[in-house]
Design an enzyme around this catalytic site. Structure first.
Site, short mmCIF file in Angstrom:
data_model
loop_
_atom_site.label_atom_id
_atom_site.label_comp_id
_atom_site.label_asym_id
_atom_site.label_seq_id
_atom_site.Cartn_x
_atom_site.Cartn_y
_atom_site.Cartn_z
N GLU A 1 14.52 9.64 -8.82
CA GLU A 1 15.07 10.98 -9.04
C GLU A 1 15.66 11.51 -7.74
OE1 GLU A 1 12.57 14.22 -10.80
OE2 GLU A 1 13.34 15.32 -9.08
N ARG B 1 17.54 16.57 -14.99
CA ARG B 1 17.86 16.38 -13.57
C ARG B 1 19.24 15.76 -13.32
NH1 ARG B 1 13.77 19.11 -13.62
NH2 ARG B 1 11.71 18.47 -12.90
N SER C 1 8.78 14.68 -7.55
CA SER C 1 8.75 13.50 -8.41
C SER C 1 9.69 12.44 -7.83
CB SER C 1 9.24 13.85 -9.82
OG SER C 1 8.48 14.91 -10.32
C1 FAD Z 1 6.79 19.09 -3.10
C2 FAD Z 1 8.07 19.06 -3.90
C3 FAD Z 1 8.09 19.60 -5.19
C4 FAD Z 1 9.27 19.60 -5.96
N1 FAD Z 1 9.25 20.13 -7.22
C5 FAD Z 1 10.38 20.13 -7.96
C6 FAD Z 1 10.37 20.71 -9.28
O1 FAD Z 1 9.37 21.26 -9.75
N2 FAD Z 1 11.52 20.67 -9.99
C7 FAD Z 1 12.67 20.11 -9.50
O2 FAD Z 1 13.68 20.10 -10.20
N3 FAD Z 1 12.71 19.58 -8.25
C8 FAD Z 1 11.59 19.58 -7.47
N4 FAD Z 1 11.61 19.03 -6.22
C9 FAD Z 1 12.86 18.48 -5.70
C10 FAD Z 1 13.65 19.47 -4.82
O3 FAD Z 1 12.89 20.61 -4.55
C11 FAD Z 1 14.93 19.91 -5.50
O4 FAD Z 1 15.72 18.77 -5.76
C12 FAD Z 1 15.74 20.87 -4.64
O5 FAD Z 1 16.71 21.50 -5.43
C13 FAD Z 1 16.40 20.20 -3.47
O6 FAD Z 1 17.02 21.20 -2.70
P1 FAD Z 1 17.36 20.92 -1.19
O7 FAD Z 1 18.11 22.10 -0.69
O8 FAD Z 1 16.13 20.56 -0.43
O9 FAD Z 1 18.33 19.68 -1.34
P2 FAD Z 1 18.52 18.45 -0.34
O10 FAD Z 1 17.30 17.59 -0.39
O11 FAD Z 1 18.97 18.94 0.99
O12 FAD Z 1 19.71 17.70 -1.06
C14 FAD Z 1 19.52 17.09 -2.31
C15 FAD Z 1 20.88 16.63 -2.84
O13 FAD Z 1 21.68 17.78 -3.09
C16 FAD Z 1 22.87 17.71 -2.33
N5 FAD Z 1 23.17 19.08 -1.90
C17 FAD Z 1 22.38 19.92 -1.20
N6 FAD Z 1 23.01 21.09 -1.01
C18 FAD Z 1 24.21 20.98 -1.62
C19 FAD Z 1 25.33 21.85 -1.79
N7 FAD Z 1 25.35 23.09 -1.27
N8 FAD Z 1 26.40 21.42 -2.50
C20 FAD Z 1 26.42 20.16 -3.02
N9 FAD Z 1 25.41 19.28 -2.88
C21 FAD Z 1 24.32 19.70 -2.19
C22 FAD Z 1 22.59 16.78 -1.16
O14 FAD Z 1 23.76 16.16 -0.68
C23 FAD Z 1 21.65 15.79 -1.80
O15 FAD Z 1 22.38 14.82 -2.50
C24 FAD Z 1 10.46 19.04 -5.42
C25 FAD Z 1 10.45 18.51 -4.11
C26 FAD Z 1 9.27 18.52 -3.36
C27 FAD Z 1 9.28 17.98 -1.97
#
Ligand code: FAD
Length: 327
Positions: free
Chosen positions: A319, A147, A224
Protein backbone atom coordinates in the site's frame (compact mmCIF):
# COMPACT_ATOMS: atom_id res chain seq x y z
CA UNK A 1 9.62 4.21 9.02
CA UNK A 2 12.97 5.82 9.79
CA UNK A 3 14.87 4.00 7.06
CA UNK A 4 16.41 5.18 3.79
CA UNK A 5 19.40 7.11 2.52
CA UNK A 6 20.32 10.69 1.63
CA UNK A 7 18.64 12.96 -0.90
CA UNK A 8 20.24 15.17 -3.52
CA UNK A 9 18.52 18.47 -2.79
CA UNK A 10 15.71 19.55 -0.48
CA UNK A 11 13.32 22.41 -1.20
CA UNK A 12 10.66 23.45 1.33
CA UNK A 13 8.11 25.91 -0.13
CA UNK A 14 6.07 27.72 2.50
CA UNK A 15 3.57 29.32 0.10
CA UNK A 16 1.63 27.82 -2.79
CA UNK A 17 3.04 30.46 -5.14
CA UNK A 18 6.56 29.39 -4.19
CA UNK A 19 5.67 25.71 -4.59
CA UNK A 20 4.38 26.40 -8.12
CA UNK A 21 7.51 28.40 -8.94
CA UNK A 22 9.75 25.52 -7.81
CA UNK A 23 7.64 22.98 -9.70
CA UNK A 24 7.90 25.10 -12.87
CA UNK A 25 11.69 25.13 -12.51
CA UNK A 26 11.55 21.35 -12.79
CA UNK A 27 9.51 21.45 -15.99
CA UNK A 28 12.56 20.61 -18.10
CA UNK A 29 12.67 17.22 -16.40
CA UNK A 30 16.32 17.85 -15.38
CA UNK A 31 17.00 15.93 -12.19
CA UNK A 32 14.28 13.67 -10.87
CA UNK A 33 11.71 15.19 -8.52
CA UNK A 34 9.85 13.73 -5.56
CA UNK A 35 7.05 15.71 -3.91
CA UNK A 36 6.31 14.73 -0.34
CA UNK A 37 4.21 15.77 2.61
CA UNK A 38 4.88 14.14 5.98
CA UNK A 39 6.73 11.14 4.55
CA UNK A 40 4.54 8.77 6.56
CA UNK A 41 3.71 6.51 3.63
CA UNK A 42 7.16 6.30 2.03
CA UNK A 43 9.88 3.67 2.14
CA UNK A 44 13.02 5.08 0.53
CA UNK A 45 16.01 3.03 -0.65
CA UNK A 46 19.16 2.87 1.47
CA UNK A 47 20.89 4.55 -1.47
CA UNK A 48 18.39 7.41 -1.09
CA UNK A 49 16.99 9.76 -3.72
CA UNK A 50 19.63 11.42 -5.90
CA UNK A 51 17.29 14.12 -7.26
CA UNK A 52 15.31 16.92 -5.65
CA UNK A 53 12.70 16.54 -2.94
CA UNK A 54 10.05 19.24 -2.60
CA UNK A 55 8.60 18.95 0.87
CA UNK A 56 5.34 20.88 0.97
CA UNK A 57 5.31 23.23 3.98
CA UNK A 58 2.49 25.49 2.83
CA UNK A 59 0.34 26.41 5.80
CA UNK A 60 -2.89 28.28 5.06
CA UNK A 61 -6.06 26.97 6.67
CA UNK A 62 -9.28 28.91 6.14
CA UNK A 63 -12.81 28.17 7.31
CA UNK A 64 -15.77 29.78 5.56
CA UNK A 65 -19.11 28.56 6.88
CA UNK A 66 -19.00 24.80 6.45
CA UNK A 67 -16.15 24.89 3.92
CA UNK A 68 -12.55 24.33 4.93
CA UNK A 69 -9.66 25.03 2.60
CA UNK A 70 -6.23 23.82 3.64
CA UNK A 71 -2.89 24.02 1.87
CA UNK A 72 -1.15 20.77 0.96
CA UNK A 73 1.53 21.27 3.62
CA UNK A 74 -0.85 21.56 6.59
CA UNK A 75 -0.72 18.60 8.95
CA UNK A 76 -3.89 16.57 8.42
CA UNK A 77 -4.62 16.07 12.09
CA UNK A 78 -4.36 19.83 12.66
CA UNK A 79 -7.27 20.22 10.22
CA UNK A 80 -9.27 17.59 12.11
CA UNK A 81 -8.61 19.21 15.50
CA UNK A 82 -9.36 22.71 14.23
CA UNK A 83 -12.62 21.83 12.50
CA UNK A 84 -13.95 20.00 15.57
CA UNK A 85 -13.05 23.01 17.75
CA UNK A 86 -14.91 25.23 15.25
CA UNK A 87 -18.11 23.19 15.58
CA UNK A 88 -17.78 21.31 12.29
CA UNK A 89 -18.42 17.62 11.79
CA UNK A 90 -17.35 15.25 9.00
CA UNK A 91 -13.71 14.23 9.48
CA UNK A 92 -13.58 13.34 13.18
CA UNK A 93 -13.27 9.61 12.35
CA UNK A 94 -10.08 10.47 10.41
CA UNK A 95 -8.38 11.71 13.60
CA UNK A 96 -4.79 10.67 14.14
CA UNK A 97 -3.98 9.69 10.54
CA UNK A 98 -0.38 10.90 10.10
CA UNK A 99 0.70 13.03 7.16
CA UNK A 100 -0.25 16.17 5.31
CA UNK A 101 -3.37 17.51 3.62
CA UNK A 102 -1.74 17.07 0.19
CA UNK A 103 -1.04 13.39 0.84
CA UNK A 104 -4.61 12.73 1.91
CA UNK A 105 -6.32 12.52 -1.52
CA UNK A 106 -3.40 10.51 -2.93
CA UNK A 107 -4.68 7.28 -1.45
CA UNK A 108 -8.10 8.64 -0.48
CA UNK A 109 -7.21 8.28 3.19
CA UNK A 110 -9.78 6.32 5.12
CA UNK A 111 -10.34 5.01 8.61
CA UNK A 112 -13.19 3.86 10.85
CA UNK A 113 -15.79 4.01 8.09
CA UNK A 114 -14.84 7.51 6.81
CA UNK A 115 -13.10 8.44 3.57
CA UNK A 116 -11.54 11.70 2.38
CA UNK A 117 -13.69 11.50 -0.76
CA UNK A 118 -16.86 11.64 1.42
CA UNK A 119 -16.16 15.30 2.23
CA UNK A 120 -13.92 16.49 -0.60
CA UNK A 121 -15.52 19.37 -2.50
CA UNK A 122 -12.64 20.39 -4.77
CA UNK A 123 -8.88 20.69 -4.92
CA UNK A 124 -6.23 22.64 -6.78
CA UNK A 125 -3.58 20.66 -8.61
CA UNK A 126 -0.46 21.62 -10.50
CA UNK A 127 -0.12 19.70 -13.77
CA UNK A 128 3.59 19.03 -14.35
CA UNK A 129 2.94 18.21 -18.00
CA UNK A 130 1.20 21.45 -18.95
CA UNK A 131 2.55 23.72 -16.20
CA UNK A 132 -0.97 24.88 -15.31
CA UNK A 133 -2.84 25.12 -12.03
CA UNK A 134 -6.33 23.63 -12.24
CA UNK A 135 -9.34 23.35 -9.95
CA UNK A 136 -10.68 19.80 -9.92
CA UNK A 137 -13.91 18.30 -8.64
CA UNK A 138 -13.69 14.90 -6.91
CA UNK A 139 -15.05 13.07 -9.99
CA UNK A 140 -11.73 13.69 -11.72
CA UNK A 141 -9.65 12.18 -8.93
CA UNK A 142 -10.38 8.55 -9.83
CA UNK A 143 -10.98 7.44 -6.26
CA UNK A 144 -11.25 3.66 -6.09
CA UNK A 145 -12.78 1.55 -3.36
CA UNK A 146 -9.52 1.14 -1.57
CA UNK A 147 -6.58 3.52 -1.32
CA UNK A 148 -6.46 4.60 -4.96
CA UNK A 149 -6.73 7.77 -7.00
CA UNK A 150 -5.21 9.20 -10.17
CA UNK A 151 -2.51 10.75 -7.94
CA UNK A 152 -1.27 7.44 -6.52
CA UNK A 153 2.19 6.64 -7.93
CA UNK A 154 1.66 9.24 -10.63
CA UNK A 155 4.02 12.23 -10.42
CA UNK A 156 2.12 14.26 -13.05
CA UNK A 157 -0.21 16.08 -10.63
CA UNK A 158 0.76 17.83 -7.42
CA UNK A 159 -2.01 18.64 -4.96
CA UNK A 160 -1.73 22.29 -3.90
CA UNK A 161 -4.74 22.64 -1.62
CA UNK A 162 -7.95 20.88 -0.73
CA UNK A 163 -11.45 22.19 0.04
CA UNK A 164 -13.65 20.05 2.26
CA UNK A 165 -17.38 20.49 2.75
CA UNK A 166 -18.26 19.66 6.34
CA UNK A 167 -21.43 20.11 8.41
CA UNK A 168 -22.00 22.66 11.14
CA UNK A 169 -23.39 20.18 13.63
CA UNK A 170 -22.85 18.99 17.17
CA UNK A 171 -23.36 15.33 16.16
CA UNK A 172 -21.21 13.13 13.95
CA UNK A 173 -22.39 11.22 10.91
CA UNK A 174 -23.85 7.82 11.85
CA UNK A 175 -21.04 5.62 13.16
CA UNK A 176 -20.98 2.49 10.99
CA UNK A 177 -17.76 0.93 12.24
CA UNK A 178 -18.66 -1.58 14.95
CA UNK A 179 -15.50 -1.21 17.11
CA UNK A 180 -15.88 2.56 17.14
CA UNK A 181 -19.58 2.39 18.03
CA UNK A 182 -18.70 -0.01 20.84
CA UNK A 183 -15.96 2.29 22.14
CA UNK A 184 -18.47 5.16 22.17
CA UNK A 185 -21.08 3.04 23.97
CA UNK A 186 -23.61 3.44 21.13
CA UNK A 187 -25.22 1.15 18.58
CA UNK A 188 -23.80 1.09 15.04
CA UNK A 189 -25.77 3.67 13.04
CA UNK A 190 -26.13 6.12 15.94
CA UNK A 191 -24.28 9.43 16.20
CA UNK A 192 -22.04 11.01 18.85
CA UNK A 193 -20.42 14.37 19.61
CA UNK A 194 -17.52 14.89 17.14
CA UNK A 195 -15.06 15.54 20.00
CA UNK A 196 -16.05 12.21 21.58
CA UNK A 197 -15.61 10.43 18.25
CA UNK A 198 -12.13 11.93 17.97
CA UNK A 199 -11.13 10.76 21.47
CA UNK A 200 -12.52 7.26 20.85
CA UNK A 201 -10.73 7.00 17.49
CA UNK A 202 -7.43 8.19 18.98
CA UNK A 203 -7.76 5.71 21.80
CA UNK A 204 -8.48 2.81 19.39
CA UNK A 205 -5.64 3.90 17.12
CA UNK A 206 -3.17 4.14 20.04
CA UNK A 207 -4.09 0.62 21.11
CA UNK A 208 -3.20 -0.52 17.59
CA UNK A 209 0.02 1.50 17.40
CA UNK A 210 -1.46 3.70 14.66
CA UNK A 211 -0.73 7.09 16.24
CA UNK A 212 2.86 8.26 15.76
CA UNK A 213 4.86 7.99 18.96
CA UNK A 214 8.69 8.11 18.83
CA UNK A 215 8.92 5.87 21.92
CA UNK A 216 6.68 3.18 20.45
CA UNK A 217 8.38 1.03 17.81
CA UNK A 218 5.02 -0.35 16.69
CA UNK A 219 4.46 3.11 15.16
CA UNK A 220 7.78 3.09 13.25
CA UNK A 221 5.86 1.97 10.23
CA UNK A 222 3.98 3.19 7.18
CA UNK A 223 0.68 2.14 8.77
CA UNK A 224 -0.71 -0.75 6.75
CA UNK A 225 2.14 -2.08 4.63
CA UNK A 226 -0.01 -4.23 2.35
CA UNK A 227 -3.26 -3.54 0.52
CA UNK A 228 -6.29 -5.72 1.07
CA UNK A 229 -6.20 -7.76 -2.17
CA UNK A 230 -9.15 -7.49 -4.57
CA UNK A 231 -9.61 -10.65 -6.65
CA UNK A 232 -12.00 -11.78 -9.37
CA UNK A 233 -12.24 -15.16 -7.68
CA UNK A 234 -11.27 -16.29 -4.16
CA UNK A 235 -8.94 -19.32 -4.13
CA UNK A 236 -10.38 -22.34 -2.30
CA UNK A 237 -7.64 -22.15 0.37
CA UNK A 238 -8.75 -18.61 1.28
CA UNK A 239 -12.49 -19.29 1.31
CA UNK A 240 -12.75 -18.61 5.07
CA UNK A 241 -11.08 -15.21 4.80
CA UNK A 242 -13.37 -12.22 5.59
CA UNK A 243 -14.51 -10.82 2.24
CA UNK A 244 -16.40 -7.81 0.89
CA UNK A 245 -17.80 -7.45 -2.59
CA UNK A 246 -16.54 -4.23 -4.24
CA UNK A 247 -17.00 -2.94 -7.78
CA UNK A 248 -13.72 -4.51 -9.00
CA UNK A 249 -14.23 -7.93 -7.40
CA UNK A 250 -13.92 -9.47 -3.96
CA UNK A 251 -11.80 -7.76 -1.34
CA UNK A 252 -10.02 -9.99 1.17
CA UNK A 253 -8.52 -9.06 4.53
CA UNK A 254 -4.73 -8.88 4.20
CA UNK A 255 -4.44 -8.97 8.01
CA UNK A 256 -6.30 -12.29 8.15
CA UNK A 257 -4.27 -13.82 5.30
CA UNK A 258 -0.97 -12.78 6.94
CA UNK A 259 -1.98 -14.08 10.37
CA UNK A 260 -3.28 -17.40 9.01
CA UNK A 261 -0.06 -17.89 7.05
CA UNK A 262 1.75 -18.28 10.37
CA UNK A 263 2.74 -14.64 10.94
CA UNK A 264 1.21 -13.58 14.25
CA UNK A 265 1.46 -10.04 15.65
CA UNK A 266 5.09 -9.39 16.66
CA UNK A 267 6.42 -12.03 14.24
CA UNK A 268 10.01 -11.53 13.09
CA UNK A 269 12.13 -11.14 16.24
CA UNK A 270 13.87 -14.41 15.48
CA UNK A 271 13.84 -14.01 11.69
CA UNK A 272 16.77 -12.38 9.84
CA UNK A 273 18.56 -9.95 12.12
CA UNK A 274 15.36 -9.34 14.10
CA UNK A 275 15.21 -5.57 13.65
CA UNK A 276 12.12 -5.66 11.41
CA UNK A 277 8.97 -7.34 12.72
CA UNK A 278 5.22 -7.19 12.38
CA UNK A 279 3.63 -4.78 14.85
CA UNK A 280 3.11 -6.45 18.21
CA UNK A 281 -0.55 -5.29 18.07
CA UNK A 282 -1.65 -6.45 14.61
CA UNK A 283 -0.31 -8.03 11.45
CA UNK A 284 -0.74 -5.25 8.89
CA UNK A 285 2.16 -3.03 9.94
CA UNK A 286 5.78 -3.89 9.26
CA UNK A 287 7.84 -2.08 11.90
CA UNK A 288 11.42 -0.95 12.45
CA UNK A 289 12.53 -2.07 15.91
CA UNK A 290 15.55 0.26 15.67
CA UNK A 291 18.58 0.12 13.39
CA UNK A 292 16.75 -1.44 10.45
CA UNK A 293 17.72 -0.63 6.88
CA UNK A 294 15.43 -0.48 3.87
CA UNK A 295 17.09 -3.66 2.66
CA UNK A 296 15.98 -5.38 5.90
CA UNK A 297 12.42 -4.08 5.36
CA UNK A 298 12.32 -5.29 1.73
CA UNK A 299 13.59 -8.77 2.68
CA UNK A 300 11.04 -9.05 5.47
CA UNK A 301 8.19 -7.83 3.22
CA UNK A 302 9.19 -10.40 0.58
CA UNK A 303 9.23 -13.11 3.28
CA UNK A 304 5.69 -12.24 4.42
CA UNK A 305 4.37 -11.95 0.86
CA UNK A 306 5.98 -15.30 -0.02
CA UNK A 307 4.43 -17.02 3.01
CA UNK A 308 0.96 -15.76 2.11
CA UNK A 309 1.38 -16.76 -1.53
CA UNK A 310 2.54 -20.26 -0.57
CA UNK A 311 -0.34 -20.76 1.85
CA UNK A 312 -3.22 -19.13 -0.03
CA UNK A 313 -2.05 -18.50 -3.60
CA UNK A 314 -2.76 -14.77 -3.09
CA UNK A 315 -0.03 -12.26 -3.89
CA UNK A 316 -0.05 -9.15 -1.69
CA UNK A 317 0.95 -5.72 -3.03
CA UNK A 318 2.32 -2.82 -1.02
CA UNK A 319 0.00 0.00 0.00
CA UNK A 320 2.93 2.30 0.78
CA UNK A 321 5.09 4.00 -1.85
CA UNK A 322 8.47 2.37 -2.47
CA UNK A 323 11.01 4.98 -3.59
CA UNK A 324 13.92 3.43 -5.54
CA UNK A 325 13.41 0.12 -3.75
CA UNK A 326 11.33 -3.01 -4.32
CA UNK A 327 10.82 -6.55 -3.04
C1 FAD B 1 1.17 4.93 12.01
C2 FAD B 1 0.48 5.17 10.67
C3 FAD B 1 -0.91 5.03 10.58
C4 FAD B 1 -1.56 5.25 9.35
N1 FAD B 1 -2.92 5.11 9.29
C5 FAD B 1 -3.56 5.32 8.12
C6 FAD B 1 -5.01 5.19 8.06
O1 FAD B 1 -5.68 4.94 9.06
N2 FAD B 1 -5.59 5.39 6.86
C7 FAD B 1 -4.88 5.71 5.73
O2 FAD B 1 -5.49 5.88 4.67
N3 FAD B 1 -3.54 5.86 5.77
C8 FAD B 1 -2.87 5.68 6.94
N4 FAD B 1 -1.50 5.80 7.00
C9 FAD B 1 -0.77 6.18 5.78
C10 FAD B 1 -0.49 7.70 5.70
O3 FAD B 1 -0.81 8.34 6.90
C11 FAD B 1 -1.29 8.34 4.59
O4 FAD B 1 -0.96 7.72 3.37
C12 FAD B 1 -1.01 9.84 4.47
O5 FAD B 1 -2.00 10.44 3.68
C13 FAD B 1 0.35 10.13 3.89
O6 FAD B 1 0.53 11.53 3.92
P1 FAD B 1 1.98 12.13 3.86
O7 FAD B 1 1.84 13.60 3.80
O8 FAD B 1 2.82 11.60 4.98
O9 FAD B 1 2.46 11.56 2.47
P2 FAD B 1 3.94 11.13 2.03
O10 FAD B 1 4.31 9.87 2.75
O11 FAD B 1 4.86 12.29 2.14
O12 FAD B 1 3.68 10.80 0.51
C14 FAD B 1 2.89 9.69 0.14
C15 FAD B 1 2.67 9.75 -1.38
O13 FAD B 1 1.89 10.91 -1.67
C16 FAD B 1 2.59 11.74 -2.58
N5 FAD B 1 2.29 13.12 -2.18
C17 FAD B 1 2.49 13.70 -0.98
N6 FAD B 1 2.08 14.99 -1.02
C18 FAD B 1 1.61 15.20 -2.26
C19 FAD B 1 1.04 16.32 -2.93
N7 FAD B 1 0.88 17.51 -2.33
N8 FAD B 1 0.64 16.18 -4.22
C20 FAD B 1 0.80 15.00 -4.88
N9 FAD B 1 1.35 13.91 -4.31
C21 FAD B 1 1.75 14.02 -3.01
C22 FAD B 1 4.06 11.40 -2.43
O14 FAD B 1 4.79 11.68 -3.61
C23 FAD B 1 3.98 9.91 -2.16
O15 FAD B 1 3.85 9.21 -3.36
C24 FAD B 1 -0.81 5.61 8.20
C25 FAD B 1 0.59 5.76 8.30
C26 FAD B 1 1.23 5.54 9.52
C27 FAD B 1 2.71 5.73 9.62
Amino acid sequence: MRVGGPIGRLQIPETTAHAVELLREHADGGDSLLVMGGGSNLVVADSGWPGTVIKMATSQLAIDGDRVTADAGVEWDHVVRTTIAEGLSGIEALSGVPGSVGGTPVQNVGAYGALTSDVLESLHVYDRETGSVERWLPERCGFGPHRTSVFKRNPRWVVLDVTLRLRRADRSNPITYADLAHALGIEAGQTAAPADVREAVLSLRRKRGMVLDPDDHDTWSVGSFFLNPVLAEVPEAASECPQHVVSEGIKLSAAWLIHRSGFAPGYGGDWGNGNVTLSSRHTLAITNRGGATTDDVMKFAAHIRGGVEDRFGVRLSPECDLINCSF
